[in-house]
Design a protein around this motif. Structure first.
Motif, mmCIF file in Angstrom:
data_model
loop_
_atom_site.group_PDB
_atom_site.id
_atom_site.type_symbol
_atom_site.label_atom_id
_atom_site.label_comp_id
_atom_site.label_asym_id
_atom_site.label_seq_id
_atom_site.Cartn_x
_atom_site.Cartn_y
_atom_site.Cartn_z
ATOM 1 N N LEU A 202 0.832 -1.210 0.000
ATOM 2 C CA LEU A 202 0.000 0.000 0.000
ATOM 3 C C LEU A 202 0.860 1.251 0.000
ATOM 4 O O LEU A 202 0.642 2.175 -0.804
ATOM 5 C CB LEU A 202 -0.921 -0.001 1.214
ATOM 6 N N TRP A 203 1.858 1.298 0.903
ATOM 7 C CA TRP A 203 2.721 2.481 0.975
ATOM 8 C C TRP A 203 3.536 2.650 -0.302
ATOM 9 O O TRP A 203 3.748 3.780 -0.764
ATOM 10 C CB TRP A 203 3.644 2.380 2.189
ATOM 11 N N SER A 204 3.977 1.552 -0.863
ATOM 12 C CA SER A 204 4.774 1.631 -2.098
ATOM 13 C C SER A 204 3.934 2.146 -3.264
ATOM 14 O O SER A 204 4.397 2.977 -4.064
ATOM 15 C CB SER A 204 5.358 0.254 -2.440
ATOM 16 N N ILE A 205 2.704 1.669 -3.376
ATOM 17 C CA ILE A 205 1.817 2.129 -4.458
ATOM 18 C C ILE A 205 1.546 3.624 -4.324
ATOM 19 O O ILE A 205 1.611 4.378 -5.298
ATOM 20 C CB ILE A 205 0.505 1.322 -4.451
ATOM 21 N N LEU A 206 1.240 4.056 -3.102
ATOM 22 C CA LEU A 206 0.979 5.476 -2.886
ATOM 23 C C LEU A 206 2.202 6.323 -3.233
ATOM 24 O O LEU A 206 2.083 7.367 -3.897
ATOM 25 C CB LEU A 206 0.581 5.720 -1.422
ATOM 26 N N PHE A 207 3.382 5.867 -2.807
ATOM 27 C CA PHE A 207 4.601 6.638 -3.029
ATOM 28 C C PHE A 207 4.905 6.763 -4.517
ATOM 29 O O PHE A 207 5.160 7.868 -5.024
ATOM 30 C CB PHE A 207 5.769 5.978 -2.305
ATOM 31 N N PHE A 208 4.883 5.646 -5.242
ATOM 32 C CA PHE A 208 5.260 5.697 -6.653
ATOM 33 C C PHE A 208 4.177 6.355 -7.505
ATOM 34 O O PHE A 208 4.482 7.006 -8.512
ATOM 35 C CB PHE A 208 5.583 4.296 -7.168
ATOM 36 N N PHE A 209 2.914 6.216 -7.116
ATOM 37 C CA PHE A 209 1.872 6.930 -7.850
ATOM 38 C C PHE A 209 2.011 8.434 -7.640
ATOM 39 O O PHE A 209 1.729 9.222 -8.545
ATOM 40 C CB PHE A 209 0.488 6.462 -7.403
ATOM 41 N N MET A 210 2.460 8.824 -6.453
ATOM 42 C CA MET A 210 2.726 10.235 -6.200
ATOM 43 C C MET A 210 3.852 10.740 -7.112
ATOM 44 O O MET A 210 3.761 11.835 -7.695
ATOM 45 C CB MET A 210 3.104 10.452 -4.738
ATOM 46 N N LEU A 211 4.932 9.949 -7.253
ATOM 47 C CA LEU A 211 6.026 10.347 -8.145
ATOM 48 C C LEU A 211 5.538 10.485 -9.585
ATOM 49 O O LEU A 211 5.940 11.414 -10.301
ATOM 50 C CB LEU A 211 7.156 9.317 -8.075
ATOM 51 N N ILE A 212 4.654 9.569 -9.998
ATOM 52 C CA ILE A 212 4.135 9.622 -11.370
ATOM 53 C C ILE A 212 3.337 10.899 -11.594
ATOM 54 O O ILE A 212 3.493 11.588 -12.608
ATOM 55 C CB ILE A 212 3.271 8.371 -11.661
ATOM 56 N N THR A 213 2.466 11.235 -10.648
ATOM 57 C CA THR A 213 1.648 12.445 -10.812
ATOM 58 C C THR A 213 2.499 13.708 -10.822
ATOM 59 O O THR A 213 2.224 14.644 -11.576
ATOM 60 C CB THR A 213 0.600 12.537 -9.693
ATOM 61 N N VAL A 214 3.540 13.728 -9.991
ATOM 62 C CA VAL A 214 4.429 14.902 -9.963
ATOM 63 C C VAL A 214 5.144 15.055 -11.303
ATOM 64 O O VAL A 214 5.249 16.170 -11.852
ATOM 65 C CB VAL A 214 5.433 14.783 -8.812
ATOM 66 N N GLU A 215 5.640 13.952 -11.856
ATOM 67 C CA GLU A 215 6.365 14.030 -13.122
ATOM 68 C C GLU A 215 5.434 14.367 -14.275
ATOM 69 O O GLU A 215 5.813 15.100 -15.195
ATOM 70 C CB GLU A 215 7.083 12.696 -13.400
ATOM 71 N N ILE A 216 4.197 13.847 -14.256
ATOM 72 C CA ILE A 216 3.238 14.202 -15.303
ATOM 73 C C ILE A 216 2.951 15.696 -15.253
ATOM 74 O O ILE A 216 2.867 16.373 -16.281
ATOM 75 C CB ILE A 216 1.937 13.377 -15.145
#
Length: 435
Positions: A202-216
């Motif tokens: 759960l924490w990993s999904i949230l963290f990497f999805f956050m990185l994806i949204t920031v880069e987009i």
């Protein structure tokens, strides 16, 4: 066992995910799953920009708000972990190494981070601000964006170091041995810390999805800058034919990015990051300040702003005059020349770059910067005048149609002469066809 785990995480990232070669000389094959991820990223960006600022603006609601939700969740979770207080002490407490403030590389990285997070010198601010209403309070927006951006960086530090401290507590190591920088922090050290928590997926999904949204979010701003420039030059593509422009530009950007998903891709990313992300933006911002303050004129610029936000007294502008004329240019010049004097060739861990790669890095800087003096020289050559000084003066003078794009906003400063049928066409700063 902990050392093996840490080493295993590094090896997994290098050998399995990146399939990293031994140096930049061995470019190797394109890693197919990384190439597919890159393709997916550009497809998402293309879909978000398909209808211009109307569609990308809606996407930004998610990409701008979701990271704060995740940071808040991770901050609360991080403060509940054992040993988190040691990370806070390492971050801003008794264990902080303030001697690093004497390192010019730290100041250059800090300036680069500020320029990157605020998009100063990249063209994105001018592009996106051109979609605002003319009387939008740009001064208030500037203060809010600066405060929120810096506060976000501080908040992210608490989130990162609370998790790293918990990881150091489990491995019985100092935080300094766990705290990596750059790519290692985001993709190795921090994910490894998340993996040691309950509900790790759960924490990993949230963290990497956050990185994806920031880069987009970053990609949307950068690509919209390119599109706005092209659409201003070729207005026939502005409405119905925008999709044709996207179809032409995005495949080109994708193929240019394939070098970063080869087996030597991480070396190329590090090379571009070392040379282009810092030097170019600092030089560009310094030249912008000089052009704005000393060529266009700080008093004229202040009057332009007051046309949008209303008249202010001289005391209101005193600090900004000092910053624009002297403080900011001097600080940027000191950082630039000090960094040049103490330049160290880039490395990726223990891997050193060959001479040709370092020369290529300087060539990339020269290629990006050379257009500023080249355009200036061309403008001087084409300017009216008999002597060189007359040509320079003419080239530094505003165009006759300079001013707000719409006639009702031009005021007395930029009012057209009586009987003139000339239509304003300027699309810089105060004049934008998008308004």
């Amino acid at each position: 066992m902990e050392e093996i785990c840490s080493c295993a995480s590094w090896k997994y990232g290098c050998k399995v995910v990146l399939r990293r070669s031994s140096s930049i000389d061995e470019i190797g094959d394109i890693v197919w799953y990384l190439a597919l991820c890159l393709l997916l990223s550009w497809l998402v960006a293309g879909g978000a920009l398909s209808k211009g600022i109307k569609s990308s603006g809606k996407v930004v609601y998610l990409t701008a708000i979701f990271p704060y939700v995740v940071l808040t969740i991770l901050l609360i979770r991080g403060f509940t972990l054992e040993g988190a207080y040691k990370g806070i002490e390492f971050y801003i407490g008794s264990q902080s190494d303030f001697s690093k403030l004497a390192d010019i590389e730290v100041w250059k990285d800090a300036a680069t981070q500020i320029f990157y997070s605020l998009a100063v010198g990249w063209g994105s601010l001018i592009t996106l601000s051109s979609y605002n209403k003319f009387h939008n309070n740009c001064y208030r927006d500037t203060i809010v964006v600066c405060v929120v951006s810096c506060a976000t960086s501080v908040l992210s530090g608490f989130v990162i170091f609370s998790f790293l401290a918990h990881m150091a507590y489990i491995q019985d190591k100092p935080v300094s041995e766990i705290a990596l920088s750059g790519f290692g922090l985001a993709f190795i050290a921090y994910p490894e810390g998340l993996a040691q928590l309950p509900w790790a997926p759960l924490w990993s999904i949230l963290f990497f999805f956050m990185l994806i949204t920031v880069e987009i979010d970053t990609v949307l701003a950068d690509v919209e800058t390119i599109f706005t420039v092209l659409l201003d030059w070729f207005p026939c593509f502005r409405q119905t034919r925008r999709i044709y422009l996207i179809t032409a530009i995005f495949p080109l950007l994708y193929f240019l990015g394939l070098v970063f998903v080869t087996q030597a891709g991480i070396y190329w990313i590090n090379l571009v990051d070392h040379f282009c992300s810092g030097w170019i933006v600092i030089i560009t911002a310094l030249l912008e300040l000089i052009g704005l303050s000393w060529i266009y004129g700080i008093n004229r610029f202040i009057k332009d702003i007051e046309m949008m936000i209303g008249k202010k007294n001289w005391l209101f502008w005193l600090w900004w005059r000092m910053c624009w004329i002297a403080i900011s240019p001097c600080l940027l010049a000191i950082i630039l020349f000090w960094a040049l004097a103490t330049f160290d060739p880039p490395t990726y861990g223990p891997v050193e770059y060959p001479v040709w790669a370092i020369a290529l890095g300087w060539c990339m800087i020269a290629f990006c910067i050379m257009w500023i003096p080249l355009v200036a020289i061309v403008r001087v050559i084409l300017a009216e005048g008999c002597t060189l000084w007359q040509k320079i003066s003419a080239a530094c003078t505003s165009a006759p149609d300079w001013g707000p794009y719409l006639e009702q906003h031009r005021g007395e400063m930029y009012r057209k002469k009586p009987g003139s049928t000339e239509v304003p066409i300027c699309v810089q700063l105060l004049a934008s066809p998008q308004i």
